[in-house]
Design an enzyme around this catalytic site. Structure first.
Site, PDB file in Angstrom:
ATOM      1  N   ARG A 174       0.804  -1.224   0.000  1.00  0.00           N
ATOM      2  CA  ARG A 174       0.000   0.000   0.000  1.00  0.00           C
ATOM      3  C   ARG A 174       0.844   1.284   0.000  1.00  0.00           C
ATOM      4  O   ARG A 174       0.550   2.237   0.740  1.00  0.00           O
ATOM      5  CB  ARG A 174      -1.007   0.031   1.154  1.00  0.00           C
ATOM      6  N   SER A 223     -10.636   0.059   2.950  1.00  0.00           N
ATOM      7  CA  SER A 223      -9.929  -0.353   4.169  1.00  0.00           C
ATOM      8  C   SER A 223      -9.333   0.856   4.871  1.00  0.00           C
ATOM      9  O   SER A 223      -8.546   1.602   4.279  1.00  0.00           O
ATOM     10  CB  SER A 223      -8.819  -1.346   3.828  1.00  0.00           C
ATOM     11  N   GLU A 293      -4.392   3.190   6.393  1.00  0.00           N
ATOM     12  CA  GLU A 293      -4.214   3.016   4.938  1.00  0.00           C
ATOM     13  C   GLU A 293      -4.765   4.253   4.232  1.00  0.00           C
ATOM     14  O   GLU A 293      -4.199   4.738   3.262  1.00  0.00           O
ATOM     15  CB  GLU A 293      -4.954   1.759   4.449  1.00  0.00           C
TER      16      GLU A 293
HETATM   17  C1  LIG Z   1     -15.327   0.465  -1.800  1.00  0.00           C
HETATM   18  C2  LIG Z   1     -13.826   0.578  -1.849  1.00  0.00           C
HETATM   19  C3  LIG Z   1     -13.046  -0.568  -2.040  1.00  0.00           C
HETATM   20  C4  LIG Z   1     -11.656  -0.475  -2.096  1.00  0.00           C
HETATM   21  N1  LIG Z   1     -10.930  -1.614  -2.297  1.00  0.00           N
HETATM   22  C5  LIG Z   1      -9.584  -1.542  -2.396  1.00  0.00           C
HETATM   23  C6  LIG Z   1      -8.790  -2.724  -2.652  1.00  0.00           C
HETATM   24  O1  LIG Z   1      -9.287  -3.826  -2.812  1.00  0.00           O
HETATM   25  N2  LIG Z   1      -7.450  -2.574  -2.735  1.00  0.00           N
HETATM   26  C7  LIG Z   1      -6.837  -1.369  -2.581  1.00  0.00           C
HETATM   27  O2  LIG Z   1      -5.605  -1.300  -2.678  1.00  0.00           O
HETATM   28  N3  LIG Z   1      -7.559  -0.250  -2.337  1.00  0.00           N
HETATM   29  C8  LIG Z   1      -8.899  -0.304  -2.250  1.00  0.00           C
HETATM   30  N4  LIG Z   1      -9.626   0.847  -2.009  1.00  0.00           N
HETATM   31  C9  LIG Z   1      -8.922   2.117  -1.788  1.00  0.00           C
HETATM   32  C10 LIG Z   1      -8.722   2.977  -3.054  1.00  0.00           C
HETATM   33  O3  LIG Z   1      -9.697   2.702  -4.032  1.00  0.00           O
HETATM   34  C11 LIG Z   1      -7.339   2.773  -3.657  1.00  0.00           C
HETATM   35  O4  LIG Z   1      -6.316   3.129  -2.742  1.00  0.00           O
HETATM   36  C12 LIG Z   1      -7.150   3.612  -4.941  1.00  0.00           C
HETATM   37  O5  LIG Z   1      -6.007   3.183  -5.603  1.00  0.00           O
HETATM   38  C13 LIG Z   1      -7.048   5.101  -4.641  1.00  0.00           C
HETATM   39  O6  LIG Z   1      -7.124   5.813  -5.874  1.00  0.00           O
HETATM   40  P1  LIG Z   1      -7.742   7.294  -5.936  1.00  0.00           P
HETATM   41  O7  LIG Z   1      -7.539   7.797  -7.297  1.00  0.00           O
HETATM   42  O8  LIG Z   1      -9.118   7.288  -5.406  1.00  0.00           O
HETATM   43  O9  LIG Z   1      -6.749   8.021  -4.928  1.00  0.00           O
HETATM   44  P2  LIG Z   1      -6.992   9.302  -3.963  1.00  0.00           P
HETATM   45  O10 LIG Z   1      -7.757   8.864  -2.755  1.00  0.00           O
HETATM   46  O11 LIG Z   1      -7.560  10.411  -4.750  1.00  0.00           O
HETATM   47  O12 LIG Z   1      -5.490   9.602  -3.585  1.00  0.00           O
HETATM   48  C14 LIG Z   1      -4.695   8.648  -2.927  1.00  0.00           C
HETATM   49  C15 LIG Z   1      -3.248   9.149  -2.888  1.00  0.00           C
HETATM   50  O13 LIG Z   1      -2.721   9.202  -4.215  1.00  0.00           O
HETATM   51  C16 LIG Z   1      -2.251  10.510  -4.531  1.00  0.00           C
HETATM   52  N5  LIG Z   1      -2.525  10.728  -5.957  1.00  0.00           N
HETATM   53  C17 LIG Z   1      -3.690  10.513  -6.622  1.00  0.00           C
HETATM   54  N6  LIG Z   1      -3.540  10.778  -7.941  1.00  0.00           N
HETATM   55  C18 LIG Z   1      -2.249  11.168  -8.112  1.00  0.00           C
HETATM   56  C19 LIG Z   1      -1.476  11.575  -9.241  1.00  0.00           C
HETATM   57  N7  LIG Z   1      -1.986  11.647 -10.471  1.00  0.00           N
HETATM   58  N8  LIG Z   1      -0.161  11.899  -9.037  1.00  0.00           N
HETATM   59  C20 LIG Z   1       0.389  11.838  -7.798  1.00  0.00           C
HETATM   60  N9  LIG Z   1      -0.298  11.488  -6.690  1.00  0.00           N
HETATM   61  C21 LIG Z   1      -1.596  11.138  -6.848  1.00  0.00           C
HETATM   62  C22 LIG Z   1      -3.024  11.446  -3.617  1.00  0.00           C
HETATM   63  O14 LIG Z   1      -2.324  12.650  -3.394  1.00  0.00           O
HETATM   64  C23 LIG Z   1      -3.133  10.587  -2.355  1.00  0.00           C
HETATM   65  O15 LIG Z   1      -1.935  10.666  -1.613  1.00  0.00           O
HETATM   66  C24 LIG Z   1     -11.022   0.779  -1.937  1.00  0.00           C
HETATM   67  C25 LIG Z   1     -11.805   1.923  -1.753  1.00  0.00           C
HETATM   68  C26 LIG Z   1     -13.190   1.838  -1.715  1.00  0.00           C
HETATM   69  C27 LIG Z   1     -14.003   3.090  -1.566  1.00  0.00           C
END
Ligand SMILES: Cc1cc2nc3c(=O)[nH]c(=O)nc-3n(C[C@H](O)[C@H](O)[C@H](O)COP(=O)(O)OP(=O)(O)OC[C@H]3O[C@@H](n4cnc5c(N)ncnc54)[C@H](O)[C@@H]3O)c2cc1C
Length: 301
Positions: A174, A223, A293
């Protein structure tokens, strides 16, 4: 001319002031961003970053907001969320897929399936963007995004673009050690050719497994805590009898006790207080200090 006027003059409707961030987080919580920027292309992004270089403003990046809790007091400085123009997929030579960093991981997975490339199936279970997925090294079912990553293209805070190969970045559970000043613009992934039917079946099986084990259609960021070595965070929460804990409208999902939920009227503070309550109780019972996380940004009211 003050900053607001000169930004408006240069970037027009791409820049917003006091934009409410709650709509950009899956928790549906969060105060305003002092300056919110939604670039359509790398040139806009680069000139925006150059404009701010000397002004000492903190830069926050938002992906799809599926892993970010935003506090009610809002976010100082600049918040950048790439527009949908950064959401694209393209098949290159040698089974490489290029994806813009705003592309949803689910969309990338579907694109790989369409092109009969395996290795991307698990991404159909993860709601965030490619950029957020790389920063988080998102994963499930013994897979993670670093395993299929080939390279990324980033922009530094001076507005310069560079490409980094996977082996220039250290990935771990992660997370990764990518420089905090880098904004991911796009990524290349390497797939392996396989039979489409096999890929589709695998994808459907994983989606079904997810549906059975985790809640959907709720205001959550997935999570809350990371697993601790071999111990799953949800097991530790369960063992410590925290499953029924709540603070106001901040609850713990009945289906998966590591998913914390805004049941409608929770505040970010409620969610954070619930996090602390659970963390303390788990520590008391197991002597394990659970690590978050989800990312928490912004200031308290
Ligand atoms: C219902 C649900 C289920 C989930 N299941 C999982 C799972 O099975 N496995 C898992 O690993 N995660 C899971 N997640 C968590 C989440 O979806 C992941 O961590 C996902 O990869 C986050 O992506 P995001 O674009 O929403 O990131 P954000 O929440 O928008 O950002 C996360 C981090 O990434 C950085 N960031 C985002 N975009 C960029 C960019 N372009 N350049 C630099 N930094 C950037 C942000 O600054 C922040 O630090 C789940 C979430 C939900 C709501």
């Amino acid at each position: 001319m003050n900053i607001e006027s000169s930004l408006k003059k240069r970037f027009g409707e791409k820049v917003y002031f006091s934009e409410k961030l709650s709509k950009y987080s899956w928790f549906n919580l969060g105060g305003p961003a002092e300056i919110f920027f939604r670039p359509d292309d790398v040139d806009q992004l680069s000139s925006f970053l150059k404009f701010f270089k000397e002004k000492n403003k903190k830069i926050n990046i938002l992906g799809a907001g599926s892993n970010t809790l935003i506090r009610e007091g809002g976010v100082e400085g600049i918040t950048i969320k790439l527009s949908s123009k950064f959401s694209y997929t393209k098949l290159l030579e040698n089974n490489i897929i290029l994806a813009g960093s705003a592309t949803l991981q689910r969309v990338l997975s579907d694109f790989a399936t369409k092109n009969s490339l395996t290795g991307f199936e698990f991404l159909s279970c993860i709601p965030g963007s490619v950029g957020g997925g790389i920063i988080m090294n998102s994963g499930c079912y013994n897979e993670d995004i670093s395993k299929i990553l080939f390279s990324i293209e980033v922009m530094d805070s001076y507005g310069n673009i560079k490409e980094l190969t996977k082996d220039q970045i250290k990935f771990f559970y992660r997370g990764c050690n990518l420089d905090k000043n880098f904004l991911i613009l796009s990524a290349k992934f390497k797939g392996s050719p396989s039979e489409k039917k096999y890929i589709e079946d695998k994808q459907s099986k994983l989606i079904q497994m997810k549906k059975e084990s985790q809640p959907s259609q709720i205001k959550t960021c997935g999570s809350t805590f990371k697993n601790f070595n071999d111990k799953k965070a949800w097991e530790l929460i369960k063992e410590s009898n925290c499953e029924k804990m709540s603070i106001g409208n901040a609850k713990i999902s009945e289906k998966h006790c590591n998913f914390f939920v805004n049941e409608g009227k929770a505040t970010s503070r409620d969610i954070e207080e619930l996090i602390e309550k659970v963390r303390k109780q788990v520590f008391k019972k197991t002597k394990i200090n659970l690590e978050l996380e989800i990312k928490v940004i912004g200031k308290n009211l």
